[in-house]
Design an enzyme around this catalytic site. Structure first.
Site, PDB file in Angstrom:
ATOM      1  N   VAL A  28       5.935  -2.456  -3.736  1.00 45.40           N
ATOM      2  CA  VAL A  28       5.266  -2.015  -2.513  1.00 45.40           C
ATOM      3  C   VAL A  28       5.446  -0.508  -2.424  1.00 45.40           C
ATOM      4  CG1 VAL A  28       5.425  -4.177  -1.208  1.00 45.40           C
ATOM      5  CG2 VAL A  28       7.326  -2.537  -1.143  1.00 45.40           C
ATOM      6  N   SER A  29       4.597   0.154  -1.641  1.00 47.48           N
ATOM      7  CA  SER A  29       4.496   1.612  -1.723  1.00 47.48           C
ATOM      8  C   SER A  29       5.554   2.370  -0.942  1.00 47.48           C
ATOM      9  CB  SER A  29       3.113   2.073  -1.241  1.00 47.48           C
ATOM     10  OG  SER A  29       2.104   1.546  -2.075  1.00 47.48           O
ATOM     11  N   THR A  30       5.992   1.856   0.210  1.00 41.85           N
ATOM     12  CA  THR A  30       6.874   2.637   1.067  1.00 41.85           C
ATOM     13  C   THR A  30       8.150   1.877   1.365  1.00 41.85           C
ATOM     14  OG1 THR A  30       5.988   1.778   3.143  1.00 41.85           O
ATOM     15  CG2 THR A  30       4.843   3.663   2.172  1.00 41.85           C
ATOM     16  N   GLN A  33       7.604  -0.568   4.166  1.00 40.87           N
ATOM     17  CA  GLN A  33       7.001  -1.825   3.735  1.00 40.87           C
ATOM     18  C   GLN A  33       8.037  -2.709   3.057  1.00 40.87           C
ATOM     19  OE1 GLN A  33       3.957  -0.186   1.276  1.00 40.87           O
ATOM     20  NE2 GLN A  33       2.397  -0.313   2.859  1.00 40.87           N
ATOM     21  N   GLU A  41       0.823  -3.674   3.743  1.00 40.33           N
ATOM     22  CA  GLU A  41      -0.028  -3.479   2.577  1.00 40.33           C
ATOM     23  C   GLU A  41      -0.783  -4.754   2.215  1.00 40.33           C
ATOM     24  OE1 GLU A  41       0.835  -2.245  -1.980  1.00 40.33           O
ATOM     25  OE2 GLU A  41       1.612  -0.908  -0.434  1.00 40.33           O
TER      26      GLU A  41
END
Length: 566
Positions: A28-30, A33, A41
């Site tokens: 996942v990106s962050t 998240q 997401e």
């Protein structure tokens, strides 16, 4: 003829059956998240894991290792778990690398190719749990298409985010977290929509205002101001993860130079009128910038002063600062001297010898006596300048209207510049240059308009303070202690030059505003001429005998500093 892919690596389980091995990659990106399961997401880490395990069962494979990059962007290829996975498959017999989607692996084509080749060299087949990606020609074609789409999505998203941030700044919105003294809050409009906005922090805004006002007096260094703010209770805004704490010195330095506090939003070098409430006026903010600049170029260090003249006295021969040194004679007695910093560092060819500090002290005291304005000239100056104030007061209303018209025109010009910049007609460097010019002029106009509204009696009282100081300079200087003498020297003079005349130290100084004008012998002569012509019965105006500019006396920071200290 289509070539079949090579047989995948296998191993024997306890029953002697052949088992295909696989690894699973999740991302996942962050960090947010990752901590919330990644639901913003669309696919959390658990959801990606379940999909990858289902894909492994379809392939009759067992996932022997799982690699999770939680809070890592696919726009960079040096993710720690991705790197560890590539190293793992190089040393272990693995058949498949399973990802939830191609964009979990990479969002630009170059990184995708590099990662894919690394897996291929290790004999590992890349498989997507939700896309028909494999080593067949059709699967590789789809892989290429999906990688290109992922790169387009990433780049387009970045452009859209940047465009949205630029638009927000252009309409006066705050991009990112507001600085200390403000709070980012959410409010609901009349339609019930949640609107993010910025408001003054009820616990910190007053301290920030005080900091600007105090620093503008020139009586504080940034370190002194930092200590005073901590003593007054200034802290950062607490968050769920970080408790409130005292701000660092760099935070205070950045605060003093941040135009956000006068109502501006700066984004990518462009200046916009902010929607937030300014905590300080533009005039006060520019006064603070002048003090910051003066402290940067001055040799004065406010933390420690070996002598009250240090930082104010300069070598009359080469213009370098004078430094304090201590010489000891054969009997161990220490004598303090001023020495030329240019000669000491060999930056100049100065030959100025060391100067006993007590000699320089006496010469400065004598200089105050020499330049102090005689009482009869003070009387003539007062008569002339009060008349000039009367004339200014009469013309003030019309002048303020003219200034207001010019201010409105400049604001229209600034808006037109922004529209032209957004239309691509004005480059960013020219926009910044013009905005700086307009901003300086607007600050001047605002200050002039505000100054014009000050009560006439207050302006005259200010003039009287100025004349009283200039007419009693020597007595004031001789009656105060060393710390106030330092302030006195800084208020009256820009520099005090020490010359050697016939083996005797001699002092001359460059008066600072407004005393550079008030101590001018030409003005004294004009005041006496004005007084004589009035006595002769002439209807003479002050401007008939002198070029007068007294507007800047109103609110002058040096004068306020002096009248509050002596």
């Amino acid at each position: 003829m289509t070539l079949a892919p090579p047989a995948p690596p296998t191993s024997l389980d306890r029953l002697g059956e052949t088992t295909t091995l696989a690894v699973s990659y999740l991302r996942v990106s962050t960090k947010e998240q990752a901590e919330r399961g990644g639901r913003d997401e669309g696919f959390s880490i658990p959801a990606q894991r379940d999909a990858n395990l289902r894909k492994a069962r379809d392939l009759n494979a067992i996932v022997v290792e799982e690699f999770i990059d939680a809070g890592e962007s696919a726009r960079k290829a040096d993710r720690p778990e991705l790197m560890r996975m590539i190293e793992y498959v190089k040393t272990h017999q693995v058949a498949y690398c399973i990802v939830h989607k191609v964009d979990r692996l990479a969002r630009n084509r170059a990184d995708d190719v590099a990662i894919h080749l690394a897996l291929k060299d290790a004999g590992v087949m890349l498989v997507s749990a939700t896309e028909n990606i494999d080593e067949t020609p059709s699967g590789m074609l789809l892989h290429g298409i999906m990688s290109t789409i992922a790169e387009f999505y990433s780049r387009n998203l970045a452009n859209e985010v940047a465009k949205g941030m630029t638009q927000k700044a252009a309409t006066g919105g705050t991009v990112g977290r507001a600085p200390i003294g403000y709070l980012n809050v959410h409010q609901r409009d009349e339609l019930g929509r949640d609107i993010p906005t910025v408001i003054p922090d009820p616990d910190r805004a007053a301290l920030v205002r005080w900091a600007f006002e105090a620093y503008a007096t020139g009586n504080y260094s940034t370190s002194m101001l930092h200590s005073e703010l901590i003593d007054r209770g200034l802290t950062s805004v607490p968050t769920p993860k970080r408790p409130a704490k005292a701000p660092g010195l760099s935070t205070i330095q950045q605060m003093l130079s941040n135009p956000y506090y006068k109502g501006d939003v700066i984004f990518r070098g462009a200046r916009y009128d902010g929607l937030h409430e300014p905590l300080v006026s533009a005039e006060l903010w520019y006064r603070v910038q002048n003090v910051l600049t003066a402290h940067q170029v001055s040799g004065e260090k406010t933390q420690t002063h070996e002598h009250y003249l240090k930082g104010s006295v300069y070598c009359g021969d080469c213009g370098s600062r004078l430094m304090v040194t201590h010489a000891k004679n054969g009997k161990g007695i220490v004598y303090p001297y001023f020495i030329c910093a240019g000669r000491h560092s060999k930056r100049t060819n100065c030959t100025r010898q060391a100067m006993p500090i007590d000699h320089v002290e006496r010469q400065v005291e004598d200089y105050y006596r020499r330049v102090q304005i005689p009482e009869h000239i003070v009387t003539a100056l007062r008569q002339m300048l009060v008349r000039q104030f009367d004339d200014l007061h009469t013309a003030n209303k019309a002048e303020r209207h003219t200034l207001a018209v010019e201010r409105d025109q400049l604001r229209d010009e600034r808006r037109s510049l922004l529209h032209a910049h957004h239309a691509g007609a004005v480059p960013l460097d020219l926009l910044k240059e013009e905005q700086d010019r307009i901003g300086r002029r607007l600050a001047f106009l605002d200050a002039q308009i505000d100054a014009g509204q000050i009560e006439y009696d207050q302006a005259k009282a200010h003039l009287e303070d100025c004349l009283a100081l200039a007419g009693d300079m020597h007595a004031i200087y001789m009656s105060i202690d060393d710390s106030l003498r330092r302030i006195c020297n800084q208020a009256f003079f820009e520099r005090i030059h020490v010359y050697e005349v016939e083996n005797v130290d001699h002092v001359e100084a460059e008066p600072g505003e407004p005393f550079d004008w008030l101590l001018d012998p030409n003005l004294h002569a004009a005041a006496l001429a004005y007084e004589a012509r009035l006595r002769a019965g002439e209807d003479v105006k002050p401007t008939d005998v002198a070029s007068l500019n007294i507007d800047y006396w109103v609110g002058d920071t040096r004068l306020e500093l002096m009248t509050s200290s002596v």
